[in-house]
Design an enzyme around this catalytic site. Structure first.
Site, PDB file in Angstrom:
ATOM      1  N   TYR A   3      80.326  88.916 -39.433  1.00 47.03           N
ATOM      2  CA  TYR A   3      78.950  89.414 -39.526  1.00 47.03           C
ATOM      3  C   TYR A   3      78.725  90.217 -40.795  1.00 47.03           C
ATOM      4  CZ  TYR A   3      77.830  87.679 -34.931  1.00 47.03           C
ATOM      5  OH  TYR A   3      77.593  86.851 -33.882  1.00 47.03           O
ATOM      6  N   GLU A  63     100.361  78.823 -17.322  1.00 40.98           N
ATOM      7  CA  GLU A  63      99.169  78.433 -18.072  1.00 40.98           C
ATOM      8  C   GLU A  63      97.867  78.887 -17.432  1.00 40.98           C
ATOM      9  OE1 GLU A  63      98.995  74.334 -19.221  1.00 40.98           O
ATOM     10  OE2 GLU A  63      96.972  74.487 -20.034  1.00 40.98           O
ATOM     11  N   ASP A  77     100.544  72.977 -17.129  1.00 42.96           N
ATOM     12  CA  ASP A  77     100.060  71.684 -16.640  1.00 42.96           C
ATOM     13  C   ASP A  77     100.932  70.592 -17.252  1.00 42.96           C
ATOM     14  OD1 ASP A  77      97.951  72.705 -15.182  1.00 42.96           O
ATOM     15  OD2 ASP A  77      96.474  72.435 -16.784  1.00 42.96           O
TER      16      ASP A  77
END
Lengths: 365, 686
Positions: A99, A198, A250
């Protein structure tokens, strides 16, 4: 690489970047910035450190196209901004810098991705860390539960002692963005290993089932691709306490990448791999074998999944035989499965059957 | 017997009464009154076409006002008022024009005219009467009368005759209370529905204004909103000559009628005077082929003779084993809109950056002269993810229905537009993109697929001409897009050296606390090219187009070039204030020699184009001769220059009056003349 932690040295190294541009203009050439190539084609195994690091390939960003010229100008603005912060004793987040760049005119960033990448570029070129640049990430660190005691320096400058089992609620201990020695001290522990998980759902399942106490381990929720501080604190616990790190994810190509970044270093941060990676970490599952062996509910591999798996076959971090087999097998069966698909056999199956069996194979249970 | 005859007479009368309203009822599809939405469009069309035709014949610049108001929304009753500044209709002719089917002076003449549709304004009068029971009100003023006639016209469907009522003479004033000199106002009420969209009065008038750039059109819709399409040229369409029919384009019925009505004393006279393209020799040969005596009176031909003559016309009967050679019909009977005016017409209704137009040379198919014109407008302002708008016209009349079945659409669809920068699924169909395509067919004999006259029927020659013109448009578009891309790149480079590089130099100097370094060397290395910048702008004050061309040498060696530009010489533009001189290289091509351009130097060429209107010339193409590539200019294709020069020669020759009856100029039936030699700067890659 290590922390520079020396403002003058940081500044001097940043000046080298500026000098490269300046000298080229004086010589009547387009200004340039030279940095290592940051792709998988330029990472190699560092035997001494046991992790993957950038190789010798270097690319030169020169101001012959508008895009790269703007990039050089941005780099100069960032250097100036860092110097100002160092002198004023301030720090800012990467997002704040994005910004602030609004006022940099032609040098302003087009997206936050650009500012993040540029900060990393400067780390790579100067071999400093962003902490030296007074830049903080936006990303939040992991949650941790288990019989581990640490000391953290709080805002009032006091060291607080926190046990990640007794002093925390169900959401665990929140790992701060800075886990360096000036902020976090590892005090003591009574666990046999650390397990990185995870998904939040699986983390909560293991917590609810009391797995950490039953198996005497620390549980860490990675929140997907783990933040630098998450990888760093695992690395510290692994090194300082000699704790094995087990990774439970996973079973899909993206999880393989998460594992690679934990164990061998991420491609984007290969300049600080030895500082973040835990080479001894081992992958527990879900493996392609598991999908077959446990007959897990699975999804078809998407086109993108297949592309990712094929890319991993040529990724040096997956060059060993076990990984090649796993990747090829996943391609062959054409399936992927989530951690939570183990719930097919009931809520306790994962803690009563799956993990004990897998840990048994690893000699940890 | 008398009784019976009386009944038969009565029956016949009844039959006629039934016949006319039934004729209307049965054919309202063809007549354009098959739906409430379409009826009002047809009514506007008939009135506006009449106005435009009348103005054109009287050589008046048309001002047309159309106003539609809702009278009774529950019953779908609309009032339509159209007004023009045309010549007006003499009092005695009003009932003929408005009240008789098949009235018109153009029934026999062969020429390009709008009024080939429907049964004309009479249909509107009839429809109004049938749906509301009300007559149509007409005010007409001709220049030679001091007052205007005001009259109501109804129809006696029994007698197929107009019924006049309330006829008076009035003083007709304009809005500003000046006397109206001449003109026509028609006010009529009908059952109809007003709608918006692709098939609407608005769209019809918009399309009309595109192909009639000389017309001023104002439209007030039922909501009171007023739309105005201004006149963009003072030039009226060229007056078209009527031509005699050509033997290749005639049908049996027409030939029979012509023979029957002929008062010529012998066949050869008949053939030479009533047909175009028939020389004395050909007339004799035609008689020979048809086995007719030269001295036969055409009036006395028997049906079999007429048939034989037609066969000779069509080459089915031969003399000495050969079909009889006939001359081409003249093509000056056509009135194309012409490239520049299509461009203006398109630009006024669609705001866009790129307009390419092309008028193909007139040619002949089956004895009928025709000419294809196309325009393509492309720009950011238009919708990008929809099919391009297809604007079809036949003899300046918009075609609004049956787009898919129309020959002109098929020609557009036959082009693979993807190679020209438009999207097109599978390279077939109407392309997608921010563009509109205009196609205009001017012909003495427009063939439609049906009586509805909304789609042109297949004709391989018209198709081929249209397709070729489309390919040319496509190449122009591709060039434009390539140029735009190149220009964007060049602009980026300039931004780099003018803005970014100085900023890098300053910032790095300030961080290191050293002096700001000189940039010249870096700039040469970064650009490493010769760059040409062109600007073509309309100068409001001088009413001229100012062109400025700058050539920068950002290489490390000195360079030498010839620069060439295209300019609208053919359209009557004049080059002024060209201080660097140069020379004419060909028609519409000017060139300058730039002897030496040192590294870091630039050369500026400036000139203005006068005798043009705003929008006539908006983009100048720059070509170069020289070894090093120039960004922003195209390497000159010398073959192209030769081709342009050759064209110029041909053009100059054809400007000379052609000798009449030149027996060497023959043409084969149904063969389109070569490429008609239309090579533009976009080159001849077909």
């Amino acid at each position: 690489m290590a922390r520079v932690n020396d403002p003058e040295l940081t500044k001097a190294r940043l000046h080298l970047v500026v000098e490269e541009m300046y000298d080229r203009i004086v010589k009547g050439e387009p200004p340039t910035m030279t940095l290592p190539v940051r792709t998988k084609n330029n990472i190699g195994f560092d035997k001494k450190l046991g992790v993957y690091k950038y190789g010798k390939k270097r690319s030169t960003r020169d101001a012959t196209s508008l895009g790269s010229a703007k990039n050089l100008l941005r780099a100069l603005h960032v250097v100036e901004f860092i110097e100002e912060m160092i002198e004023a004793g301030k720090s800012s987040t990467l997002r704040e810098m994005y910004y602030i760049s609004e006022s940099w005119g032609l040098g302003k960033f087009g997206s936050q991705n650009e500012s993040n990448n540029l900060a990393e570029d400067l780390e790579v070129v100067t071999t400093c860390l962003r902490e030296d640049f007074k830049l903080r990430p936006e990303e939040d660190g992991a949650r941790m539960i288990g019989n581990v005691t640490i000391e953290e320096l709080n805002r009032r400058g006091q060291w607080m002692t926190i046990n990640a089992r007794d002093d925390v609620g169900d959401s665990g201990y929140g790992v701060p963005y800075n886990v360096e020695i000036e902020k976090i001290r590892l005090k003591e522990h009574d666990v046999n290993f650390l397990m990185a998980i995870e998904t939040g759902g699986m983390f909560d399942r293991l917590v609810e089932n009391g797995f950490d106490e039953e198996y005497n381990c620390g549980l860490i929720h990675l929140k997907g691709q783990p933040a630098r501080s998450t990888r760093r604190i695992m690395k510290r616990m692994n090194e300082e306490w000699d704790l094995p790190v087990i990774v439970f994810l996973d079973g899909d190509p993206w999880s393989f990448r998460i594992f690679a970044s934990i164990a061998y270093g991420a491609i984007k941060t290969a300049h600080i791999s030895e500082y973040l990676a835990t080479p001894s970490a081992s992958y527990l599952g879900i493996t392609a074998d598991d999908i077959l062996a446990y007959d897990l509910p699975s999804d078809e591999l998407s086109k993108k999944d297949i592309e990712a798996l094929n890319a991993e076959l040529s990724d040096p971090r997956f060059a060993d035989g076990w990984w090649q087999d796993q990747i090829n097998m996943m391609l062959e069966i054409g399936k992927k499965a989530e951690q939570q698909s183990l719930a097919k056999y009931g809520l306790d199956f994962v803690t009563d059957t799956y993990l004990p069996e897998k840990l048994g194979e690893m000699g940890l249970a | 017997m008398i009784r019976v005859a009386g009944i038969a007479d009565k029956m016949a009368k009844n039959q006629k009464q039934i016949a006319i309203s039934e004729f209307f009822e049965k054919n309202k599809h063809f007549l354009g009154f098959d739906s409430l939405q379409r009826s009002v469009i047809t009514a506007v069309k008939e009135a506006v076409d009449n106005s435009l035709d009348a103005c054109e014949e009287a050589r008046i610049l048309p001002e047309i006002k159309v106003k539609i108001s809702k009278i009774d929304s529950n019953k779908d009753i609309l009032e339509l008022q159209t007004e023009d500044n045309g010549p007006g209709i003499p009092q005695k002719s009003i009932e003929k024009v408005f009240g008789q089917l098949l009235f018109g002076s153009r029934f026999h003449a062969i020429r390009q005219s709008r009024g080939q549709q429907g049964i004309g304004i009479t249909g509107v009068v009839m429809y109004s009467q049938l749906t509301t029971g009300k007559p149509t009100h007409v005010i007409s003023k001709i220049a030679s009368d001091p007052t205007a006639v005001s009259v109501n016209i109804g129809l006696d469907t029994r007698k197929n005759k107009a019924v006049k009522s309330d006829q008076t003479r009035i003083i007709w004033e304009n809005d500003d209370q000046t006397m109206k000199e001449h003109g026509l106002r028609v006010t009529t009420r009908m059952k109809a529905k007003y709608q918006r969209g692709r098939q609407s009065v608005f769209q019809y008038l918009r399309m009309t204004s595109i192909v009639n750039p000389h017309a001023e059109i104002t439209f007030t819709d039922p909501d009171g909103e007023t739309f105005h399409w201004p006149r963009v040229t003072e030039r009226l369409p060229s007056k078209v000559d009527a031509i005699k029919p050509h033997p290749h384009g005639i049908e049996l019925g027409q030939l029979q009628r012509m023979c029957r009505e002929s008062s010529d004393s012998r066949m050869t006279v008949f053939l030479r005077q009533n047909f175009s393209g028939v020389s004395m020799r050909a007339a004799k040969e035609l008689c020979e082929a048809a086995e007719l005596e030269i001295t036969t009176k055409p009036k006395s031909l028997k049906p079999d003779d007429v048939r034989a003559l037609l066969e000779a016309f069509q080459g089915e009967r031969e003399v000495n084993g050969k079909a009889i050679k006939l001359l081409s019909p003249p093509t000056n009977c056509l009135s194309p809109i012409e490239e520049m005016l299509i461009k203006k017409g398109l630009s006024k209704t669609i705001d866009s950056k790129f307009v390419a137009t092309m008028t193909r040379a007139p040619t002949v198919s089956h004895g009928n002269p025709f000419q294809v014109e196309v325009g393509l407008i492309f720009g950011e302002g238009m919708v990008a993810d929809k099919h391009v708008e297809v604007l079809r016209f036949a003899n300046r009349v918009p075609l609004m229905y049956q787009q898919g079945g129309c020959l002109l659409t098929k020609a557009i669809e036959s082009v693979d537009w993807r190679q020209y920068g438009l999207e097109q699924a599978g390279g077939k169909g109407v392309p997608k993109g921010p563009a509109a395509i205009l196609v205009h067919l001017a012909s003495t004999n427009v063939q439609f697929t049906s009586e509805a006259k909304e789609a042109l029927s297949d004709n391989e020659f018209v198709f081929e001409e249209t397709r070729r013109a489309m390919l040319e448009m496509g190449r122009g578009l591709r060039k434009h897009l390539e140029k735009k891309k190149k220009m964007a790149k060049t602009r980026e480079k300039f931004e780099l050296i003018n803005d970014i590089l100085p900023a890098i130099a300053e910032k790095s100097a300030s961080i290191l606390e050293r002096p700001v370094p000189d940039l010249a060397g870096s700039i040469t290395k970064i650009m490493s090219a010769v760059i040409c910048n062109e600007s073509t702008t309309w100068n409001k004050e001088t009413k001229q187009v100012d062109v400025s061309i700058t050539l920068f040498n950002y290489t490390s060696r000195s360079r030498s070039y010839s620069l060439l530009v295209n300019w609208p010489e053919k359209s009557g533009g004049e080059m002024v204030g060209n201080e660097r001189g140069g020379r004419k290289e060909a028609m519409g091509i000017w060139g300058w020699k730039i002897e030496t351009l040192e590294p870091g130097e630039k050369a500026v060429l400036e000139y203005s184009l006068s005798n043009l209107e705003k929008g006539d010339w908006t983009e100048t193409e720059v070509f170069f001769r020289g070894s090093q590539d120039v960004i922003g200019a195209t390497k000159l294709d010398e073959k192209m220059l030769v081709e342009i020069r050759k064209q110029e020669e041909i053009l100059n020759q054809s400007d000379a009056p052609a000798e009449e009856g030149d027996a060497n100029v023959t043409y084969e039936p149904g063969v389109v003349e070569g490429d008609s030699g239309q090579t533009t700067l976009f080159g001849g890659e077909n």
